[in-house]
Design an enzyme around this catalytic site. Structure first.
Site, PDB file in Angstrom:
ATOM      1  N   LYS A 286       6.619 -26.114 -55.061  1.00 35.69           N
ATOM      2  CA  LYS A 286       6.179 -25.251 -53.969  1.00 35.69           C
ATOM      3  C   LYS A 286       5.517 -23.987 -54.522  1.00 35.69           C
ATOM      4  O   LYS A 286       5.623 -23.667 -55.702  1.00 35.69           O
ATOM      5  CB  LYS A 286       7.369 -24.911 -53.057  1.00 35.69           C
ATOM      6  CG  LYS A 286       8.094 -26.139 -52.448  1.00 35.69           C
ATOM      7  CD  LYS A 286       7.240 -26.923 -51.496  1.00 35.69           C
ATOM      8  CE  LYS A 286       7.947 -27.801 -50.487  1.00 35.69           C
ATOM      9  NZ  LYS A 286       8.661 -28.989 -50.901  1.00 35.69           N
TER      10      LYS A 286
HETATM   11  C1  LIG Z   1       9.849 -29.694 -49.975  1.00 43.51           C
HETATM   12  C2  LIG Z   1      10.168 -29.913 -48.549  1.00 43.51           C
HETATM   13  C3  LIG Z   1      11.488 -29.974 -48.071  1.00 43.51           C
HETATM   14  C4  LIG Z   1      12.682 -30.060 -48.973  1.00 43.51           C
HETATM   15  O1  LIG Z   1      12.838 -29.027 -49.830  1.00 43.51           O
HETATM   16  P1  LIG Z   1      13.675 -29.246 -51.167  1.00 43.51           P
HETATM   17  O2  LIG Z   1      13.695 -27.867 -51.746  1.00 43.51           O
HETATM   18  O3  LIG Z   1      12.948 -30.228 -52.018  1.00 43.51           O
HETATM   19  O4  LIG Z   1      15.039 -29.720 -50.787  1.00 43.51           O
HETATM   20  C5  LIG Z   1      11.700 -30.051 -46.707  1.00 43.51           C
HETATM   21  N1  LIG Z   1      10.681 -30.108 -45.841  1.00 43.51           N
HETATM   22  C6  LIG Z   1       9.393 -30.082 -46.252  1.00 43.51           C
HETATM   23  C7  LIG Z   1       8.298 -30.113 -45.232  1.00 43.51           C
HETATM   24  C8  LIG Z   1       9.103 -30.023 -47.622  1.00 43.51           C
HETATM   25  O5  LIG Z   1       7.828 -30.052 -48.029  1.00 43.51           O
END
Ligand SMILES: *Cc1c(COP(=O)(O)O)cnc(C)c1O
Length: 358
Positions: free
Chosen positions: A181
């Site tokens: 991210k």
């Molecule tokens: C990355 C993501 C998640 C989950 O986050 P994690 O930190 O990997 O648990 C949830 N929803 C969306 C839309 C994502 O892109």
């Protein structure tokens, strides 16, 4: 090899200068000073009312659903990462899908009301690729039917909507600080809310329900972030302006060089300050997408089919057909976008795409 993303890393020295503080104190978790400092910096930077940082971006969705889902039906989007639907099933609630807007790619607010039943308890919608849902419409539906609103804002670090952080909307918003991210702590995430009362519930929930060492407010889980994660976050955060400006340059390159006659970019909602989190393009057919994917792969370039598949088609969820989401999911590709992606590579990517679609 060029992947859809590449984790932004500070130097090891920068990381060490933070992590040394944990070593010196012999303090690795339980809301240590690095975690408190990161929370404080993020709170100021984002201008949010309440933030709790967590050990990933999925557990905040689960915590919000534990508080508000009540085992009921949750109105949600089929066009998101699997974590959104999985959290609903995991918390023993039932996902009820509502199709998406074909251009904004967020839940179609005009179709929400017809999906509401007496068992509906909450709306869980994703601000897809950092693009806000129709927040005003969702708010008014929620207040009409007395539903809670949870936003999966995993993609939204740094997004402002109507001149304030997008995390300030909904009863609860969540974010992911996963290594892929835009801002990250390796693994990590956050809970955001406006209301002090909800904040208290979220706070206790994320730390086993502890109210001091001997007393418990209620059911809780361990969603705490470690000092090692917070050290990464602090070291990454020192570069946050560069991260945004470099990503913006890549987005502007794609915007200016891609031929959009047979290609649709993401339509960003009005009054949004966007964060350059992803560069999705929607082709006219899955066949075109596959051809482009193959051609790029032969040059060691790996965009990602994201989101794919549409979540209503996942085997442990028997959702109704969602024609728009299924169609978009089969034709959408996220192009490489990260700090340090050379212009020469961007040129190769855009020329391959332009050659095939024209
Ligand atoms: C990355 C993501 C998640 C989950 O986050 P994690 O930190 O990997 O648990 C949830 N929803 C969306 C839309 C994502 O892109």
């Amino acid at each position: 090899m060029i992947n859809v993303t590449k984790t932004f890393l500070p130097t090891l020295e920068e990381y060490n200068s933070y992590v040394k503080r944990a070593w010196d104190k012999v303090w690795l978790t339980n809301r240590g000073e690095l975690t408190l400092e990161l929370e404080d910096k993020l709170k100021n930077h984002l201008a949010v009312n309440h933030i709790i940082i967590t050990n990933n971006g999925t557990i905040p969705i689960q915590i919000a659903l534990k508080l508000f889902g009540n085992g009921g039906e949750i109105i949600t989007t089929p066009f998101s990462y699997v974590a959104t639907s999985a959290a609903i099933v995991w918390e023993n609630c039932k996902p009820v899908f509502v199709d998406i807007h074909p251009e904004y790619l967020t839940i179609d607010e005009t179709k929400i009301e017809e999906a509401i039943t007496s068992k509906t308890t909450a709306i869980l919608a994703t601000h897809v690729f950092g693009n806000p849902c129709h927040i005003t419409a969702i708010e008014s539906i929620a207040s009409k039917y007395n539903l809670k609103v949870i936003y999966d804002a995993a993609h939204c670090f740094g997004v402002n909507y109507n001149n304030q952080s997008i995390f300030n909307y909904g009863d609860v918003s969540t974010c992911s600080f996963h290594a892929t991210k835009i801002f990250h702590t390796g693994e990590g995430g956050a809970l955001f809310c406006n209301d002090q009362n909800i904040y208290d519930k979220l706070y206790y929930s994320h730390n086993f329900g502890h109210n001091g060492p001997l007393d418990f407010h209620g059911l809780g889980i361990n969603a705490k972030v470690s000092e090692l994660q917070s050290a990464i976050g602090l070291a990454v955060f020192d570069h946050i302006d560069t991260i945004f400006s470099e990503r913006k340059k890549v987005v502007e390159f794609y915007n200016s060089q891609l031929n959009f006659t047979n290609l649709k970019p993401l339509k960003i909602r009005e009054n949004t300050e966007w964060n350059y989190s992803y560069y999705p393009v929607v082709f006219d057919s899955e066949a075109t997408l596959l051809e482009i994917q193959k051609e790029l792969q032969s040059e060691n370039i790996f965009p990602r089919r994201y989101f794919y598949p549409s979540l209503n088609t996942i085997n442990y969820i028997k959702g109704a057909k969602m024609p728009i989401s299924e169609s978009v999911a089969s034709r959408i590709l996220c192009l490489p976008l990260y700090v340090g992606l050379p212009t020469s590579d961007l040129k190769r990517i855009t020329s391959i795409i332009n050659k095939i679609i024209c």
